[in-house]
Design a protein around this motif. Structure first.
Motif, PDB file in Angstrom:
ATOM      1  N   GLU A  59       0.827  -1.207   0.000  1.00  0.00           N
ATOM      2  CA  GLU A  59       0.000   0.000   0.000  1.00  0.00           C
ATOM      3  C   GLU A  59       0.864   1.259   0.000  1.00  0.00           C
ATOM      4  O   GLU A  59       0.543   2.242  -0.668  1.00  0.00           O
ATOM      5  CB  GLU A  59      -0.956   0.002   1.202  1.00  0.00           C
ATOM      6  CG  GLU A  59      -1.866   1.199   1.241  1.00  0.00           C
ATOM      7  CD  GLU A  59      -2.765   1.351   0.027  1.00  0.00           C
ATOM      8  OE1 GLU A  59      -3.125   2.509  -0.286  1.00  0.00           O
ATOM      9  OE2 GLU A  59      -3.105   0.345  -0.630  1.00  0.00           O
ATOM     10  N   THR A  63       0.532   4.127  -2.800  1.00  0.00           N
ATOM     11  CA  THR A  63       0.260   5.495  -2.388  1.00  0.00           C
ATOM     12  C   THR A  63       1.345   6.452  -2.878  1.00  0.00           C
ATOM     13  O   THR A  63       1.061   7.585  -3.267  1.00  0.00           O
ATOM     14  CB  THR A  63       0.135   5.574  -0.850  1.00  0.00           C
ATOM     15  OG1 THR A  63      -0.919   4.710  -0.429  1.00  0.00           O
ATOM     16  CG2 THR A  63      -0.138   6.985  -0.375  1.00  0.00           C
ATOM     17  N   GLU A  66       1.118   8.552  -6.127  1.00  0.00           N
ATOM     18  CA  GLU A  66       0.244   9.725  -6.207  1.00  0.00           C
ATOM     19  C   GLU A  66       0.899  10.984  -5.634  1.00  0.00           C
ATOM     20  O   GLU A  66       0.356  12.085  -5.770  1.00  0.00           O
ATOM     21  CB  GLU A  66      -1.074   9.450  -5.470  1.00  0.00           C
ATOM     22  CG  GLU A  66      -1.853   8.280  -6.051  1.00  0.00           C
ATOM     23  CD  GLU A  66      -2.153   8.457  -7.537  1.00  0.00           C
ATOM     24  OE1 GLU A  66      -2.498   9.585  -7.942  1.00  0.00           O
ATOM     25  OE2 GLU A  66      -2.022   7.472  -8.285  1.00  0.00           O
ATOM     26  N   HIS A  67       2.052  10.841  -4.993  1.00  0.00           N
ATOM     27  CA  HIS A  67       2.724  11.987  -4.380  1.00  0.00           C
ATOM     28  C   HIS A  67       3.258  12.921  -5.475  1.00  0.00           C
ATOM     29  O   HIS A  67       3.832  12.455  -6.471  1.00  0.00           O
ATOM     30  CB  HIS A  67       3.874  11.495  -3.489  1.00  0.00           C
ATOM     31  CG  HIS A  67       4.448  12.560  -2.644  1.00  0.00           C
ATOM     32  ND1 HIS A  67       5.396  13.450  -3.119  1.00  0.00           N
ATOM     33  CD2 HIS A  67       4.215  12.906  -1.355  1.00  0.00           C
ATOM     34  CE1 HIS A  67       5.723  14.278  -2.156  1.00  0.00           C
ATOM     35  NE2 HIS A  67       5.021  13.970  -1.072  1.00  0.00           N
TER      36      HIS A  67
END
Length: 99
Positions: A59, A63, A66-67
Motif C-alpha cells: 500500500e 500510495t 500519487e505523491h
C-alpha cells in the motif's frame, strides 16, 4: 510485511545515464512515504537501468505513486524510456539478516 519491486527500465539509445541521474536524485519524500531501500544501477546491458525498491508494504508503494514529487520524477523520466520493462514484485517472507 515489506514489499519489493525489482525491475528493469529500458531507455532510448544513449539516455541511460540521464535516467540514472533522475532516479538517484535525493528525494526525502520517499522515506516519509514508507520506502526503506531504493537502489539504482547498471551493468553491461546497454540502455537498461535496474531498480530495486523495498517498501513498508504494498500500500505504501501504491500510495507513493500519487505523491507530487514522485509524479514529477516519473513525468521527467518518461521521455527517456523506450517502453521495455521487466521485473517482479513480492511480499517479503523474511530474511536471515534480521530477526
Amino acid at each position: 510485511m515489506p514489499f519489493v519491486n525489482a525491475g528493469t527500465l529500458g531507455t532510448e539509445p544513449g539516455r541511460r545515464e540521464e535516467l540514472v541521474g533522475i532516479l538517484v536524485r535525493r528525494n526525502d519524500a520517499l522515506r516519509e512515504l514508507g520506502c526503506q531501500l531504493y537502489e539504482v544501477g547498471t551493468n553491461d546491458t546497454p540502455d537498461t537501468v535496474f531498480v530495486v525498491e523495498v517498501w513498508r508494504d504494498a500500500e505504501a508503494h501504491r500510495t507513493s505513486l500519487e505523491h507530487p514529487d514522485v509524479r514529477a520524477a516519473i513525468a521527467e523520466a518518461r521521455p527517456l524510456l523506450n517502453g521495455e520493462f521487466g521485473g517482479f514484485r513480492f511480499d517479503v517472507a523474511g530474511s536471515p539478516l534480521r530477526d
